[in-house]
Design a protein around this motif. Sequence first.
Motif, short mmCIF file in Angstrom:
data_model
loop_
_atom_site.label_atom_id
_atom_site.label_comp_id
_atom_site.label_asym_id
_atom_site.label_seq_id
_atom_site.Cartn_x
_atom_site.Cartn_y
_atom_site.Cartn_z
N TRP A 25 50.80 39.36 33.36
CA TRP A 25 49.77 38.25 32.84
C TRP A 25 48.83 37.87 34.14
O TRP A 25 47.73 38.13 33.93
N LEU A 26 49.31 37.75 35.13
CA LEU A 26 48.86 37.48 36.39
C LEU A 26 47.87 38.61 36.94
O LEU A 26 46.73 38.54 37.31
N VAL A 27 48.42 39.78 36.88
CA VAL A 27 47.70 40.97 36.92
C VAL A 27 46.60 41.36 36.25
O VAL A 27 45.48 41.52 36.67
N LEU A 28 47.00 41.13 34.89
CA LEU A 28 45.80 41.34 33.97
C LEU A 28 44.75 40.43 34.09
O LEU A 28 43.47 40.47 34.00
N MET A 38 41.11 41.58 34.95
CA MET A 38 39.88 41.20 34.32
C MET A 38 38.99 40.33 35.16
O MET A 38 37.54 40.53 34.87
N ARG A 39 39.46 39.35 35.81
CA ARG A 39 38.36 38.26 36.69
C ARG A 39 37.63 39.39 37.79
O ARG A 39 36.28 39.37 37.87
N THR A 40 38.47 40.28 38.42
CA THR A 40 37.75 41.25 39.24
C THR A 40 36.62 42.25 38.66
O THR A 40 35.59 42.15 38.91
N HIS A 81 31.10 43.57 37.27
CA HIS A 81 30.07 43.99 36.31
C HIS A 81 28.95 43.10 36.33
O HIS A 81 28.04 43.38 36.46
N GLN A 82 29.18 41.80 36.30
CA GLN A 82 28.14 40.67 36.56
C GLN A 82 27.43 40.97 37.83
O GLN A 82 26.06 40.84 37.85
N LEU A 83 28.14 41.32 38.89
CA LEU A 83 27.44 41.39 40.13
C LEU A 83 26.52 42.71 40.05
O LEU A 83 25.43 42.77 40.53
#
Length: 749
Positions: A48-51, A55-57, A62-64
Amino acid sequence: MKPVDRRSFVHPGHFIRRLGHRLSIKVAAAIVGVAALVLVCAGGMSLWLVLGAQMRTVTALHQLQAATAAERILRFVDELESHLRWLIAPSWSSTNEDDRRIDALRTLRALAPVSTLRLLDPQGQEQLRVSRLGPDVAASGADFGRTDAYRAARRQGRHVGPVYFQDGSEPYVTIHLGGASARQGSVVADVNLKLIWDIVAASHIGEAGRMLLVDDAGRLISHPDISLVLRRADVSALPQVQAALASSPSGDGTSLVAGRDLEGQKILSAHARLPSLGWSVVTELPRAEVLAPVYASIRLSIVALLGGLTAAIVCGVLIARHMIRPIETLTAGAARIGAGALDHRITIAGSDEFAELGERFNEMAGSLQAERATLENKVAQRTQELARANQAKSRFLASASHDLRQPLHALSLFVDELHANPTRERRARLNDKLAEAVDSLNGMFDAILDTSKIEADAIKPALSRFPVAPLCDALRVLFAPAASAKGLELEIGSSGLWIESDALLLQRILQNLMANAIRYTDKGRVALSCSDHDGQLTIAVTDNGPGIPTEMQSDIFGEFFRAPTPGQSGERGLGLGLFIVASFARLLNHTIGLDSAPGRGSTFAIRVPIVSPVAEPLPAGGLQRHASFGQGRHAAVLGDDPAARDAATGLLRSWGFDVREAASPAELESAPVDLLIADADGIAAGGVIATITAIRVLRPALRIVLLTGQTGAIQPREACADIDMLRKPVLPIALRAAVTKAMAGPAGP
């Protein structure tokens, strides 16, 4: 053939059941189960933490990327616009045709993306056209003044047209720039978007990610596959493009959007808007690439789980084998001790936990031997303590019964005398006596109710900041008549400081201290003083009473304690005042101090934190203006007791309310009502909560104050959670406070 001995044959099911009852099997299974649970939970948490981290990374990347590409495109357009605006900066009449032509050629030469420039006069007529793709044209007379693009440029300063493809090859866009004033002309530039295509096509995300640029209709402006752009592909049906077009013009995507690309591959996407151009930058990254680290973590977790389970099985079997013998020894020894052999001792070799547990069993057996010898003495001691407690309770009940009868007896005599039609002067004195008897009863009932609330832990302090001066003034008004009646000198000091406490609980503490001081003082003075030190305000009550012996000072704050005071005049109370003082002070975390000695009086002091002022206190004039705060408002009194309704009605009318009485809710259906005073003991059908809930459905803005003589029988629900519930008998000041709070608060639940 040799016959089979059936006695040596064990059925497999029976063997498995026998194994299930073995402690070693249970211990091994527990160890393996716990290890498996921990490993599964740890693996799940890790995944869960890795996912989440992945996803945050990816979202941030993507946003950057999208924001960077959008910024570069805007900078590209802004630079073009800044150069083009130099052509129309001077007024049209201040330049001649040759100067304008030279400036246009220089600008065309400096701006590689611009293929054609048109200079329009203030009326929108084309006066010059220079181009890389054809000959220059002067004073063509083409009228742009009636086009929507020209009007939008003159009104907004800039208009960006739709993307088009010149000769079916590279994408172009037409930019109209209007002058800031009516004397300036306009410029129209055909811009080659190849450089923008280079910006977008050259951007890469991950290994297989890509970026595309679409207009406000969802058509491709730029894509790594240029053939899609040349075919003017419409991608508005893609979920990621729909999310970009539906987002706010000023905001970027804050989360990834799941979708599919033009080849049908599952992707995750972010976007950035270019509102001034009507375009959107959309990023695409294959879902499999995003989740690749998660899949690797899953494989690693499965390997770790299998290895951990294998290790847990081995450890469980070894631990279970070494646990059986000490446990069997402990079981046998505990059985003997439990059977009454308290002189038995358990011996386990070694120094591990089992050996220590055996020692604890031995110590327990020794303690039980010693405890058996003293158990009867302890039972007798507890019996004596319970008897003393029952005696103290009985003495209190007898004393309370006697003290409560006195004002009740006086009330009956005064009422009988009023029935005999006494003179006006005697009737006035009887009214005063009746008020004194009622105040005495109220004080006793308040003490008993406060004691029951303290024992039930039903009092919750509500801390606030307030000035101490109004509290001192209220005590002066409250106790001046009692002190004057006994011929005592009353001194009430004051202070301009603000304190933090529960105003009602602190007032009850000081009232009890003042009442005790006046009750036990026959001559001299009673004083209240305020002094500050180290951020604390000390409020002290001093009297010239008989004083308290040192040996009694530790008992006076106990429940039902009344100090013997031979020769002291007046009533002695129920012995609950100082118990209530100590309990309230403990709830408020305030310190109570006592300085007393026989023959020289007593001083009780309470220390309260000093705080900075938070608001100006209400002046006396303001209080007077609020004496009739019910003016212009409608109230209703609901209940089946006419005398109680009449009393409440008169009180509300004295506060300015227009009051209506009702014996049932049906009588109030058409009456205008802002405030309802409901007697819960007079509501029969359907119950109190059901009746109040039904009233709230019809009148959601109605303020309600509930009167009840029940104790803990009414539990509020969501529909009436904001209702104030007052316990009868209700003092007018308590009802006034509840009504003021209800009318000042928001209407309805």
